[in-house]
Design a protein around this motif. Structure first.
Motif, PDB file in Angstrom:
ATOM      1  N   GLU A   1      -4.051 -38.269 -44.471  1.00  0.00           N
ATOM      2  CA  GLU A   1      -3.443 -37.402 -45.348  1.00  0.00           C
ATOM      3  C   GLU A   1      -3.136 -37.191 -46.654  1.00  0.00           C
ATOM      4  O   GLU A   1      -3.129 -38.017 -47.103  1.00  0.00           O
ATOM      5  CB  GLU A   1      -2.089 -36.473 -44.316  1.00  0.00           C
ATOM      6  N   ALA A   2      -2.914 -36.145 -47.362  1.00  0.00           N
ATOM      7  CA  ALA A   2      -2.264 -35.675 -48.936  1.00  0.00           C
ATOM      8  C   ALA A   2      -0.815 -36.362 -48.432  1.00  0.00           C
ATOM      9  O   ALA A   2       0.231 -35.380 -48.810  1.00  0.00           O
ATOM     10  CB  ALA A   2      -2.856 -34.160 -49.162  1.00  0.00           C
ATOM     11  N   VAL A   3      -1.090 -37.138 -49.765  1.00  0.00           N
ATOM     12  CA  VAL A   3       0.007 -37.718 -50.177  1.00  0.00           C
ATOM     13  C   VAL A   3      -0.055 -37.896 -51.728  1.00  0.00           C
ATOM     14  O   VAL A   3      -0.946 -37.981 -52.312  1.00  0.00           O
ATOM     15  CB  VAL A   3       0.699 -39.269 -49.835  1.00  0.00           C
ATOM     16  N   PRO A   4       1.493 -38.116 -52.973  1.00  0.00           N
ATOM     17  CA  PRO A   4       1.464 -38.166 -54.195  1.00  0.00           C
ATOM     18  C   PRO A   4       0.662 -39.457 -54.153  1.00  0.00           C
ATOM     19  O   PRO A   4       1.260 -40.491 -54.453  1.00  0.00           O
ATOM     20  CB  PRO A   4       3.030 -38.063 -54.795  1.00  0.00           C
ATOM     21  N   VAL A   5      -0.255 -39.964 -54.294  1.00  0.00           N
ATOM     22  CA  VAL A   5      -1.464 -41.410 -54.754  1.00  0.00           C
ATOM     23  C   VAL A   5      -0.748 -41.400 -55.756  1.00  0.00           C
ATOM     24  O   VAL A   5      -0.441 -43.282 -56.000  1.00  0.00           O
ATOM     25  CB  VAL A   5      -2.474 -41.186 -54.697  1.00  0.00           C
ATOM     26  N   MET A   6      -0.440 -41.170 -56.923  1.00  0.00           N
ATOM     27  CA  MET A   6      -0.551 -41.265 -58.062  1.00  0.00           C
ATOM     28  C   MET A   6       0.734 -42.690 -58.301  1.00  0.00           C
ATOM     29  O   MET A   6       0.901 -43.762 -58.810  1.00  0.00           O
ATOM     30  CB  MET A   6      -1.076 -40.551 -59.250  1.00  0.00           C
ATOM     31  N   ARG A   7       1.787 -41.607 -58.211  1.00  0.00           N
ATOM     32  CA  ARG A   7       3.188 -41.896 -58.119  1.00  0.00           C
ATOM     33  C   ARG A   7       3.489 -42.982 -57.524  1.00  0.00           C
ATOM     34  O   ARG A   7       3.955 -43.873 -57.688  1.00  0.00           O
ATOM     35  CB  ARG A   7       3.699 -40.758 -57.650  1.00  0.00           C
ATOM     36  N   ASN A   8       2.937 -42.975 -55.670  1.00  0.00           N
ATOM     37  CA  ASN A   8       3.374 -43.470 -55.300  1.00  0.00           C
ATOM     38  C   ASN A   8       2.641 -45.630 -55.634  1.00  0.00           C
ATOM     39  O   ASN A   8       3.371 -46.392 -55.500  1.00  0.00           O
ATOM     40  CB  ASN A   8       3.238 -44.071 -53.073  1.00  0.00           C
ATOM     41  N   LEU A   9       1.337 -45.105 -56.239  1.00  0.00           N
ATOM     42  CA  LEU A   9       0.653 -46.491 -56.788  1.00  0.00           C
ATOM     43  C   LEU A   9       1.812 -46.992 -58.011  1.00  0.00           C
ATOM     44  O   LEU A   9       2.023 -47.734 -57.961  1.00  0.00           O
ATOM     45  CB  LEU A   9      -0.927 -45.996 -57.257  1.00  0.00           C
ATOM     46  N   LEU A  10       1.836 -46.011 -58.981  1.00  0.00           N
ATOM     47  CA  LEU A  10       2.658 -46.049 -59.876  1.00  0.00           C
ATOM     48  C   LEU A  10       4.443 -47.451 -59.333  1.00  0.00           C
ATOM     49  O   LEU A  10       4.452 -48.003 -60.365  1.00  0.00           O
ATOM     50  CB  LEU A  10       2.993 -45.474 -61.009  1.00  0.00           C
ATOM     51  N   VAL A  11       4.376 -46.731 -58.376  1.00  0.00           N
ATOM     52  CA  VAL A  11       6.132 -47.301 -58.131  1.00  0.00           C
ATOM     53  C   VAL A  11       5.586 -48.127 -57.297  1.00  0.00           C
ATOM     54  O   VAL A  11       6.286 -49.526 -57.841  1.00  0.00           O
ATOM     55  CB  VAL A  11       6.314 -46.633 -56.929  1.00  0.00           C
TER      56      VAL A  11
END
Length: 233
Positions: A199-209
């Motif tokens: 499923e699509a999720v905000p990958v970059m934002r989640n990884l940065l957090v």
């Protein structure tokens, strides 16, 4: 004592530690029970919860319990009298925690009978989460005095993080779920779920957090390790 001799001794201590073996077995049993009892429609969500719990049961416990136990038995002080530096001791424990978490994570796929649709994303998310839980284990292991204080002080922290990460907050408390986008809880479970389901999720934002909290954790650990090095000198 060399670093390799230290790593070998640490592995022996881990496989002989009944408390650590209990936590490892708990992760496996929990995965088996959820697979047997959960409906197929909920297995992806439950699998993400199991993978999250595995990083805590394995990645957190290895450095936390070995440090606390060595302090309790005054083995850590004796270890610091050897040529091995304090940062090397922590590095060995951290690497063993990370490797153990990754090995058990891979093994849980067999237990859960799951195949990730985005393998690289799942591996990246699981590795970052493992680095976070290992760092937390090192931090608590450095701060506590013995296994009893680890159980009293560390267990509530771990239970809080696991509960905040694994419960279906999006359905129960949407406002809490929205807030957790900036905590080391929702990003982890979203990334793991996306790796499993595609499923699509905000990958970059989640990884940065997640990376921000992980980096902060290890920076604090570095300061504590530096104090140990000064105390030794």
């Amino acid at each position: 004592m060399t670093v390799f001799a230290l790593a070998r001794a640490q592995v022996q201590d881990i496989v002989r530690n009944p408390m650590l073996l209990f936590f490892f077995a708990t992760a496996v049993v929990m995965g088996g029970l959820l697979k047997a009892t959960m409906p197929a429609s909920a297995r992806d969500i439950m699998a993400s919860a199991v993978f999250t719990a595995t990083t805590y049961f394995v990645g957190w416990n290895i450095p936390a319990f070995t440090l606390a136990e060595e302090k309790e038995k005054r083995q850590l002080e004796a270890l610091f009298l050897t040529p091995v530096r304090p940062w090397q001791v922590i590095l060995v424990k951290g690497v063993l925690g990370l490797v153990g978490s990754l090995v058990f994570g891979a093994f849980m796929f067999l237990i859960l009978d799951q195949v990730p649709r985005r393998s690289l994303l799942w591996l990246t998310a699981y590795t970052v989460l493992s680095l976070f839980t290992v760092g937390l284990g090192v931090l608590l292991g450095l701060l506590v005095r013995d296994t009893r204080s680890l159980g009293l002080g560390g267990t509530p922290v771990i239970l809080l993080l696991m509960t905040a990460t694994t419960l279906p907050w999006a359905l129960v408390q949407p406002r809490v779920w929205a807030l957790q986008a900036w905590l080391p809880t929702r990003p982890a479970v979203e990334l793991l779920t996306a790796g499993l389901t595609g499923e699509a999720v905000p990958v970059m934002r989640n990884l940065l957090v997640m990376l921000a909290y992980t980096a902060l954790m290890w920076l604090v650990n570095a300061r504590l390790i530096r104090r140990l090095s000064f105390a030794r000198n």
